[in-house]
Design an enzyme around this catalytic site. Structure first.
Site, short mmCIF file in Angstrom:
data_model
loop_
_atom_site.label_atom_id
_atom_site.label_comp_id
_atom_site.label_asym_id
_atom_site.label_seq_id
_atom_site.Cartn_x
_atom_site.Cartn_y
_atom_site.Cartn_z
N CYS A 263 2.10 97.69 -98.23
CA CYS A 263 2.96 98.23 -99.29
C CYS A 263 3.60 97.04 -100.02
O CYS A 263 3.06 95.94 -99.97
CB CYS A 263 3.98 99.23 -98.75
SG CYS A 263 5.29 98.55 -97.73
N ASN B 78 6.85 95.53 -97.08
CA ASN B 78 6.56 95.69 -95.67
C ASN B 78 7.80 96.07 -94.85
O ASN B 78 7.98 95.62 -93.73
CB ASN B 78 5.89 94.43 -95.11
CG ASN B 78 5.29 94.59 -93.73
OD1 ASN B 78 5.36 93.67 -92.92
ND2 ASN B 78 4.71 95.72 -93.44
N CYS C 24 9.17 99.63 -95.53
CA CYS C 24 9.27 101.09 -95.59
C CYS C 24 7.94 101.77 -95.26
O CYS C 24 7.72 102.21 -94.15
CB CYS C 24 9.74 101.55 -96.98
SG CYS C 24 11.40 101.02 -97.44
N ARG C 25 7.07 101.84 -96.26
CA ARG C 25 5.84 102.63 -96.12
C ARG C 25 4.83 102.03 -95.15
O ARG C 25 4.30 102.75 -94.29
CB ARG C 25 5.18 102.81 -97.50
CG ARG C 25 6.01 103.67 -98.43
CD ARG C 25 5.47 103.65 -99.84
NE ARG C 25 5.79 102.38 -100.50
CZ ARG C 25 5.42 102.06 -101.73
NH1 ARG C 25 4.69 102.91 -102.43
NH2 ARG C 25 5.76 100.90 -102.25
N SER C 26 4.52 100.75 -95.28
CA SER C 26 3.47 100.20 -94.42
C SER C 26 3.87 100.12 -92.95
O SER C 26 3.04 100.42 -92.08
CB SER C 26 2.95 98.85 -94.94
OG SER C 26 3.97 97.90 -95.04
N ASP D 167 7.33 105.10 -103.22
CA ASP D 167 8.24 104.17 -102.54
C ASP D 167 9.59 104.87 -102.33
O ASP D 167 10.27 105.22 -103.29
CB ASP D 167 8.42 102.92 -103.39
CG ASP D 167 9.18 101.81 -102.66
OD1 ASP D 167 9.74 102.07 -101.57
OD2 ASP D 167 9.21 100.69 -103.19
#
Length: 163
Positions: free
Chosen positions: A9, A12, A14-16, A127
């Site tokens: 993401c 690195n 939140c999402r990933s 995001d």
């Protein structure tokens, strides 16, 4: 031989890391943890060395997933050791494909939601960083929805290698 997957993401945090943690659990449940390595990184280095966003940690822990993480930036040299690079949105997909040293490496980059058969049209995982907890919960739902299709694809590759 180990099959390596890296989720990417922006920063690195939140999402990933959420996708990494969840998918690692799926790999363990499937009994593939001795053959599949799961990792994550960001396209930028703004948060390098930081832990995951506290909201990511909270959503992961509320749903029974681990949350041990240290942010880092994706490097183009990693393509040589990775089998699959999973982008969380189309911006990451483009950035990663530009970083790829070869066309074969660029072909390793896929959007996470492309593995969700119910996803239609927009394949981006939004995001959640600038919003509230509901965005993190929505992110987890999208990652969970895509994880079974991704697991099936990875299992096919891993079992195909063993044959």
């Amino acid at each position: 031989m180990t099959y390596r997957v890296c989720f990417v993401c922006t920063g690195n945090i939140c999402r990933s890391p959420m996708a990494e943690s969840l998918f690692r659990a799926r790999i363990e449940e499937a009994g593939l943890d001795d053959r599949v390595e799961v990792d994550s990184a960001g396209t930028g280095g703004w948060h390098e060395g930081d832990g995951a966003d506290p909201r990511t940690v909270a959503v992961l822990e509320e749903n029974g997933y681990g949350s041990d993480h240290v942010a880092r930036q994706f490097q183009s040299s990693w393509f040589s050791r990775l089998d699959l690079v999973i982008a969380l949105d189309s911006g990451h997909l483009k950035a990663l494909r530009r970083l790829a040293p070869t066309p074969e490496d660029a072909a390793k980059v896929r959007l996470l939601r492309s593995y969700d058969p119910a996803a239609d049209g927009d394949l981006d995982v939004p995001d959640p960083y600038y919003g509230g907890m509901d965005g993190f919960e929505e992110c987890l739902e999208m990652v969970e929805a895509a994880s079974l299709g991704l697991l099936a694809a990875v299992r096919e590759k891993v079992e195909g290698r063993a044959a």
